[in-house]
Design an enzyme around this catalytic site. Structure first.
Site, PDB file in Angstrom:
ATOM      1  N   ASP A  38      -0.798  -6.553   3.748  1.00 54.90           N
ATOM      2  CA  ASP A  38      -1.067  -5.496   4.717  1.00 54.90           C
ATOM      3  C   ASP A  38      -1.945  -4.409   4.101  1.00 54.90           C
ATOM      4  O   ASP A  38      -1.781  -4.060   2.927  1.00 54.90           O
ATOM      5  CB  ASP A  38       0.275  -4.902   5.168  1.00 54.90           C
ATOM      6  CG  ASP A  38       0.121  -3.810   6.197  1.00 54.90           C
ATOM      7  OD1 ASP A  38      -0.322  -4.118   7.318  1.00 54.90           O
ATOM      8  OD2 ASP A  38       0.439  -2.647   5.879  1.00 54.90           O
ATOM      9  N   HIS A  84      -6.754  -0.458   1.382  1.00 56.40           N
ATOM     10  CA  HIS A  84      -6.367   0.922   1.108  1.00 56.40           C
ATOM     11  C   HIS A  84      -5.460   1.085  -0.111  1.00 56.40           C
ATOM     12  O   HIS A  84      -4.777   2.103  -0.239  1.00 56.40           O
ATOM     13  CB  HIS A  84      -5.682   1.504   2.348  1.00 56.40           C
ATOM     14  CG  HIS A  84      -6.522   1.443   3.574  1.00 56.40           C
ATOM     15  ND1 HIS A  84      -7.705   2.144   3.709  1.00 56.40           N
ATOM     16  CD2 HIS A  84      -6.382   0.728   4.720  1.00 56.40           C
ATOM     17  CE1 HIS A  84      -8.238   1.876   4.886  1.00 56.40           C
ATOM     18  NE2 HIS A  84      -7.461   1.019   5.514  1.00 56.40           N
ATOM     19  N   GLU A 100      -5.547  -8.356   4.971  1.00 55.79           N
ATOM     20  CA  GLU A 100      -5.984  -7.574   6.122  1.00 55.79           C
ATOM     21  C   GLU A 100      -7.014  -6.556   5.634  1.00 55.79           C
ATOM     22  O   GLU A 100      -6.664  -5.527   5.059  1.00 55.79           O
ATOM     23  CB  GLU A 100      -4.798  -6.852   6.768  1.00 55.79           C
ATOM     24  CG  GLU A 100      -5.198  -6.046   7.999  1.00 55.79           C
ATOM     25  CD  GLU A 100      -4.143  -5.041   8.436  1.00 55.79           C
ATOM     26  OE1 GLU A 100      -4.064  -4.756   9.647  1.00 55.79           O
ATOM     27  OE2 GLU A 100      -3.406  -4.521   7.562  1.00 55.79           O
ATOM     28  N   ASN A 121       0.836  -1.205   0.000  1.00 56.57           N
ATOM     29  CA  ASN A 121       0.000   0.000   0.000  1.00 56.57           C
ATOM     30  C   ASN A 121       0.867   1.248   0.000  1.00 56.57           C
ATOM     31  O   ASN A 121       0.524   2.267  -0.595  1.00 56.57           O
ATOM     32  CB  ASN A 121      -0.904   0.003   1.232  1.00 56.57           C
ATOM     33  CG  ASN A 121      -1.616   1.317   1.432  1.00 56.57           C
ATOM     34  OD1 ASN A 121      -2.556   1.633   0.712  1.00 56.57           O
ATOM     35  ND2 ASN A 121      -1.166   2.106   2.393  1.00 56.57           N
ATOM     36  N   ASP A 124       1.733   6.674   0.171  1.00 60.79           N
ATOM     37  CA  ASP A 124       1.007   5.655  -0.591  1.00 60.79           C
ATOM     38  C   ASP A 124       1.511   5.573  -2.024  1.00 60.79           C
ATOM     39  O   ASP A 124       1.745   6.600  -2.678  1.00 60.79           O
ATOM     40  CB  ASP A 124      -0.490   5.985  -0.621  1.00 60.79           C
ATOM     41  CG  ASP A 124      -1.190   5.576   0.653  1.00 60.79           C
ATOM     42  OD1 ASP A 124      -0.561   5.592   1.726  1.00 60.79           O
ATOM     43  OD2 ASP A 124      -2.388   5.235   0.569  1.00 60.79           O
TER      44      ASP A 124
END
Length: 516
Positions: free
Chosen positions: A229, A233, A266, A127, A198
């Protein structure tokens, strides 16, 4: 003639054994669908060279502990170079953090693990990178730098309304997502904090970089899969469909490299938000299991967790029958389970009974098997493992001064091994039961329908011709229950449960499992 009869009987027995597969009581490896994964923070696990920091050679040395416990796989928290102790901000995706050792050390560890039938899963943090990653350092230099578009940049005046927007989410308490690098008018996006910019997954070059990184670890290093992870997002929360599409593409690319690659994501949210990730991430962490388990103890409401789990499993079953429910009772982000259960040893032992008697593919956090303690901040949930009393513990890491898990509060493993009632031996016993009982590992979940005292959790696990009844008392008060006539064969008992005809007596925090 008699000799021929004996030969015939012998052949029948051979055929019977061959057809039956695993013998009753023999260990089975149900991974990944229902096997057990052991989570390790290498920094705190075993220090093989005396520098105070756990390392890969230390893990290799202690693989037998993982095997003895009964785990089928290891998930390693981040292993790549990073400026932070936790290493969730990567500076080099194609190497091992020098504190932990070398890539050769890691490959040797993987081979040793595979020799013991232990799979290896690593944290893949895609991410974001560290703000010290070479890509980001280049990205900062100018708007026309080739790496500029590897990250999400915006001119200050175009995001003025968002710079100070305070966004709290389930998995982040970050109050600012746009960050000033300290020069010019451009800001960059970092969902978690400024040290973790990001990546821009709208850029095809970024996606290709990520797929090449996946290929490197699967093909050249030899890992079995990835824990992804912050999977929710990759794109902002208002672009969920793009997130779902990316993970389907990621899975396709990884399966081209390794058809049986294991991917666990996740995605911390409600089941309705989590479910659409299943086509791309066939295994997903069940955060509801952890929190509802604790809530069940707080409210002494036994069926709260069983009903929640049934609701989630049925919901996912309507979408796909290939999902893997990654259950857990604790991990590196939550206070240690024993702290959450008010340091009550009976509750603690029962909690692992519940985890191991429920459907799913359970995750165990290192140190839980010896009752390690820890509370926020996160560093103190990740304190060093206690192998032996401190005077004898050559491998105990010293990178942090522990506050919770010390000799005075936690009995080290070496001592627990010789204690029949220790946490470690309790964990071993219930894990072995699961690993030798297909009904507990693979059985469907059905709820007990009869009259039930509120503190009791009761459910069935049914697999082919096997039918189990599992009952737990989540209170500190004796409970009684009349059970069906056809459940009389007790295969597991904990806490002093007794049965008189059909009446079951359950002391505080006790458990029992019947087979029909």
């Amino acid at each position: 003639m008699r000799k021929n009869i004996y030969l015939f009987i012998y052949l029948i027995l051979l055929i019977s054994v061959a057809c039956s597969g695993t013998k009753e009581g023999e260990l089975e490896n149900y991974w990944p669908n229902a096997g057990i994964t052991y989570e390790i923070f290498i920094q705190s696990f075993y220090d093989s060279n005396g520098d105070g920091i756990g390392d890969i050679k230390g893990v290799t040395k202690k693989l037998e502990h993982v095997k003895e416990l009964g785990a089928n796989a290891i998930w390693f928290m981040p292993v790549m170079p990073s400026p932070s102790y936790h290493k969730y901000d990567v500076t080099d995706y194609l190497d091992i953090h020098p504190d932990y050792g070398t890539l050769e050390d890691f490959k040797e560890m993987i081979q040793a693990a595979h020799d013991k039938d232990i799979k290896i899963v690593i944290d893949m943090i895609i991410n974001h990178t560290s703000n010290e990653h070479p890509w980001f350092l280049e990205s900062q230099k100018s708007r026309d730098n080739p790496y500029r578009d590897y990250y999400v940049w915006a001119q200050k005046d175009t995001i003025a309304d968002y710079i100070n927007k305070k966004t709290i989410t389930l998995d982040s308490d970050n109050i600012q997502q746009w960050h000033d690098p300290g020069f010019g008018e451009d800001y960059y996006y970092g969902f978690f904090y400024g040290g973790m910019p990001d990546l821009n997954f709208d850029n095809p070059k970024v996606r290709e970089e990520i797929y090449e990184i996946g290929r490197f670890w699967l093909e050249e290093v030899g890992v079995d899969g990835f824990r992804l992870d912050a999977a929710k997002h990759i794109f902002p929360d208002d672009r969920p469909e793009d997130n779902h599409a990316f993970w389907k593409e990621f899975r396709e690319k990884m399966e081209e490299i390794k058809p049986d690659v294991y991917l666990v994501g996740e995605v911390y949210d409600m089941k309705e938000i989590v479910a659409p990730y299943l086509p791309g991430l066939p295994a997903l962490f069940n955060f509801d299991f952890h929190y509802t388990l604790l809530e069940s103890y707080e409210k002494e409401d036994g069926m709260l967790l069983a009903k929640k789990q049934k609701e989630i499993l049925d919901f996912y079953d309507e979408i796909t029958d290939e999902f893997i429910d990654a259950t857990f009772s604790s991990n590196h982000d939550q206070p240690r389970l024993l702290n959450s259960l008010n340091e009550n040893p009976k509750k603690y032992k029962q909690a692992i009974n519940i985890l191991m008697s429920m459907p799913g593919a359970p995750y165990l956090y290192y140190g839980e098997e010896i009752g390690m303690l820890g509370k926020k901040p996160d560093e103190h949930i990740r304190e060093p493992f206690l192998w032996d009393i401190q005077a004898n513990d050559k491998g105990r890491a010293t990178w942090i001064e522990p506050e919770y898990s010390i000799d005075e509060t936690v009995t080290p493993l070496a001592i627990q091994k010789s204690m029949s009632t220790s946490f470690f031996n309790h964990y071993k016993e219930i894990i072995k039961l699961r690993n030798t009982n297909r009904g507990l590992a693979l059985g469907k979940l059905e709820l007990f329908e009869g009259d039930l005292p509120t503190p009791l959790m009761a459910f069935y696990r049914k697999h082919k011709n096997q039918d189990l009844l599992v009952i737990h008392n989540l209170s500190d008060v004796h409970q009684k229950l009349v059970i069906p006539d056809d459940y009389q064969d007790v295969i597991y008992t904990f806490g002093g449960t007794t049965v008189d005809n059909n009446e079951l007596d359950l002391p505080a925090y006790s458990s029992i499992i019947f087979e029909k």
